[in-house]
Design a protein around this motif. Structure first.
Motif, PDB file in Angstrom:
ATOM      1  N   ASN A  40      87.675  31.755 -37.589  1.00 27.25           N
ATOM      2  CA  ASN A  40      87.984  30.838 -38.647  1.00 27.25           C
ATOM      3  C   ASN A  40      88.409  29.505 -38.125  1.00 27.25           C
ATOM      4  O   ASN A  40      87.999  28.191 -38.434  1.00 27.25           O
ATOM      5  N   ALA A  71      85.087  27.825 -36.981  1.00 28.39           N
ATOM      6  CA  ALA A  71      84.488  27.321 -38.250  1.00 28.39           C
ATOM      7  C   ALA A  71      85.154  26.233 -38.911  1.00 28.39           C
ATOM      8  O   ALA A  71      84.138  24.870 -39.065  1.00 28.39           O
ATOM      9  N   ASP A  72      86.354  26.257 -38.814  1.00 31.36           N
ATOM     10  CA  ASP A  72      87.160  24.858 -39.336  1.00 31.36           C
ATOM     11  C   ASP A  72      86.886  23.674 -38.586  1.00 31.36           C
ATOM     12  O   ASP A  72      86.733  22.642 -38.892  1.00 31.36           O
ATOM     13  N   SER A  85      84.444  22.970 -36.281  1.00 34.03           N
ATOM     14  CA  SER A  85      83.116  22.548 -36.460  1.00 34.03           C
ATOM     15  C   SER A  85      82.922  21.538 -37.517  1.00 34.03           C
ATOM     16  O   SER A  85      82.369  20.445 -37.696  1.00 34.03           O
ATOM     17  N   GLU A  86      83.482  22.219 -38.789  1.00 29.08           N
ATOM     18  CA  GLU A  86      83.504  21.301 -40.052  1.00 29.08           C
ATOM     19  C   GLU A  86      84.120  20.138 -39.971  1.00 29.08           C
ATOM     20  O   GLU A  86      83.637  18.829 -40.355  1.00 29.08           O
ATOM     21  N   HIS A  87      85.370  19.808 -39.496  1.00 29.14           N
ATOM     22  CA  HIS A  87      85.928  18.899 -39.247  1.00 29.14           C
ATOM     23  C   HIS A  87      85.368  17.687 -38.230  1.00 29.14           C
ATOM     24  O   HIS A  87      85.302  16.533 -38.481  1.00 29.14           O
ATOM     25  N   ALA A 127      82.235  17.427 -37.580  1.00 27.00           N
ATOM     26  CA  ALA A 127      81.077  17.036 -38.578  1.00 27.00           C
ATOM     27  C   ALA A 127      81.348  15.904 -39.350  1.00 27.00           C
ATOM     28  O   ALA A 127      80.878  14.944 -39.418  1.00 27.00           O
ATOM     29  N   LEU A 128      82.443  16.273 -40.243  1.00 29.90           N
ATOM     30  CA  LEU A 128      82.846  15.279 -41.137  1.00 29.90           C
ATOM     31  C   LEU A 128      83.562  14.031 -40.536  1.00 29.90           C
ATOM     32  O   LEU A 128      83.536  13.047 -41.118  1.00 29.90           O
TER      33      LEU A 128
END
Length: 167
Positions: free
Chosen positions: A13, A16-17, A19-21, A23-24
């Motif tokens: 988790n 995943a979080d 990687s999203e952070h 990218a954003l």
């Protein structure tokens, strides 16, 4: 009484979080740094999962703690290792458990001695209540509250296990 928490699912988790952070926030080349000891074990795992080519760093914040004159110096102090420049870089700082915020404050003080990062993203496996400083993780595996008679410890490095025990 001892309870073990599933570290592997928490790390899935977190990755995943994170990687999203990244990218954003348009961060494509972060410097991953673990705080000794548990944070280094986690940084190794996260670094591999993210597939980063640059090596990760290790901080030993023993000399930066605001309480080392009171509690003494850790007997296994090792030099920090940052195999990259931190000036202007996006840092992912990793610790196993965040509680008071004092370890993170010490880590940031040491980081700024190496240079001024563009940003610092704080990642923690566990976020405990007990904040003494206004520091909190950006990405956390699990928030927990422990009773006064409980303590938590990350064991590793081969097989990472979180152990909650009675004092």
């Amino acid at each position: 009484m001892t309870a073990l928490l599933d570290v592997e699912s928490l790390l899935v988790n977190i990755c995943a979080d994170l990687s999203e952070h990244l990218a954003l926030n348009h961060i494509d080349s972060p410097c991953v740094i673990g705080i000794r000891t548990g944070g280094v074990w986690l940084a190794d795992h996260i670094h591999k999962k993210l597939g980063l080519s640059e090596p990760f760093g290790e901080l030993d914040i023993s000399f930066y703690r605001d309480d080392f004159t009171r509690i003494g110096l850790n007997p296994t102090v090792k030099p920090s290792s940052l195999p990259f420049e931190t000036e202007g870089r996006d840092i992912v700082l990793i610790d196993d458990v965040v509680m008071s915020g004092r370890t993170i404050r010490a880590a940031m003080n040491e980081l700024f001695d190496y240079g001024r990062p563009a940003s610092i993203t704080l990642v923690s496996l566990i976020d405990l209540n007990g904040r003494e400083l206004p520091i909190q993780p950006d990405i956390v595996g699990q928030k927990m509250t422990l009773n006064d008679n409980q303590q938590i410890k990350l064991k590793g490095p081969e097989k990472l296990e979180l152990e909650v025990t009675e004092k």
